[in-house]
Enzyme design. Structure first.
Site, PDB file in Angstrom:
ATOM      1  CE  LYS A   1      -5.815   1.682  13.803  1.00  0.00           C
ATOM      2  NZ  LYS A   1      -4.958   2.820  14.178  1.00  0.00           N
TER       3      LYS A   1
ATOM      4  CB  SER B   1      14.863   6.608  -1.697  1.00  0.00           C
ATOM      5  OG  SER B   1      13.516   6.541  -1.284  1.00  0.00           O
TER       6      SER B   1
END
Length: 331
Positions: A222, A170
């Site tokens: 948001k 990763s």
């Protein structure tokens, strides 16, 4: 009477433990006072050739004896003199860095200083850098910064090799892919080109106990998914969209440095061991970092660069706890 004897023994043991604790605390305090004036930062440089040479001398002495050691030392010195005359003026230096990454990649702060130190002296086109890297990945911004620090070396014209002994997955592989070459041990874990996010949600538990959560935002996206509030299908869709976008950036970055990768096949979040990773061109050579460094030491001068910054006790405890959690999760 036996009760009094037992109580006296218990009291003596307790006082002994307290006394030992006070002695240890005093020693730590004294050490802290001594180090206070030494500065908070320290750059250490170790000559690895000399380290290998010392190991060889000790082993030769114990196995072959003094005479063989003296004879070998004379031959070695003659060889050094001949090599110095034949050696080109611009001899390659190899700088060695070590990066052990946790989920937050906390050692990136040290890495950036080590890279800056090397760039003050390294000669483009002549010197090389080897990074011994171990990381199972973690936060995207942190590992993105780690990859950017290694890119500074390559952009400066230095040949960069990343050596993986255990794992570069990763975010760890994101950093490794910046290198001109990647070496890996046969059973090192490599790949995991994907993005994952896991968020617990306790909204139903709170509802069951008559606890309401008010979540107020300005801006449509948001907040997408929350831990306490009720998640919506729209929020989940937006969060998934953000994951896909991050995955796309991950693949684009790999394509820039390793265009030979078949990302349609490899960017699935899977990982592979070194033998298979070599076939898939995720790595360029099967080799341990020890073998790589010892081979380089026969031709070049190797310098390990280590930057340390003194951390507050609370910070050190936090890092140790984080590393323990990381090891538990990896197991």
């Amino acid at each position: 009477m036996e009760f009094l004897q037992d109580y006296a023994m218990f009291l003596a043991k307790g006082l002994t433990i307290i006394l030992m604790a006070l002695v240890v605390l005093g020693a730590l305090t004294a050490a802290s006072q001594r180090n206070r004036g030494r500065g908070d930062e320290q750059l250490t440089v170790r000559h690895l050739n000399q380290r290998y040479r010392n190991m060889e001398r000790v082993l030769r002495l114990r196995v072959l004896g003094w005479r063989a050691l003296r004879r070998h030392t004379r031959e070695y010195q003659r060889h050094r003199k001949r090599a110095a005359k034949e050696r080109p003026q611009e001899q390659t230096r190899v700088y060695v860095l070590r990066f052990h990454g946790d989920i937050r990649a906390t050692r990136v702060d040290n890495l950036r200083e080590e890279v800056s130190a090397i760039l003050t002296l390294a000669r483009p086109g002549t010197d090389r850098v080897v990074v011994c890297l171990e990381s199972g990945g973690g936060l995207v911004p942190s590992y993105g910064l780690g990859a950017a620090q290694l890119a500074r070396l390559r952009d400066a014209g230095l040949d960069l090799t990343v050596a993986v002994d255990r794992v570069a997955a990763s975010g760890g592989y994101l950093m490794a892919a910046v290198a001109n070459r990647i070496t890996a041990a046969p059973f090192a874990v490599v790949g995991s080109i994907g993005v994952v996010a896991q968020i617990p949600n306790v909204n139903r538990l709170l509802k069951r106990h008559d606890v309401d959560i008010e979540l107020l935002t300005a801006g449509q996206h948001k907040r997408t998914l929350t831990i306490l509030g009720k998640n919506t299908p729209e929020g989940r869709a937006k969060f998934q969209e953000e994951l896909e976008e991050t995955h796309g950036l991950f693949k684009a970055y790999l394509q820039r440095f390793r265009p030979q990768l078949d990302l349609e096949r490899l960017a699935t979040g899977e990982h592979w061991y070194g033998e298979r990773a070599l076939d898939l061109q995720l790595v360029d050579e099967l080799r341990t970092s020890d073998d790589l460094l010892m081979a380089l030491a026969r031709e070049f001068e190797l310098y390990e660069v280590i930057f340390n910054r003194r951390q507050p006790m609370s910070r050190r405890i936090g890092i140790a706890f984080q590393e323990a959690v990381d090891r538990l999760l990896q197991r």
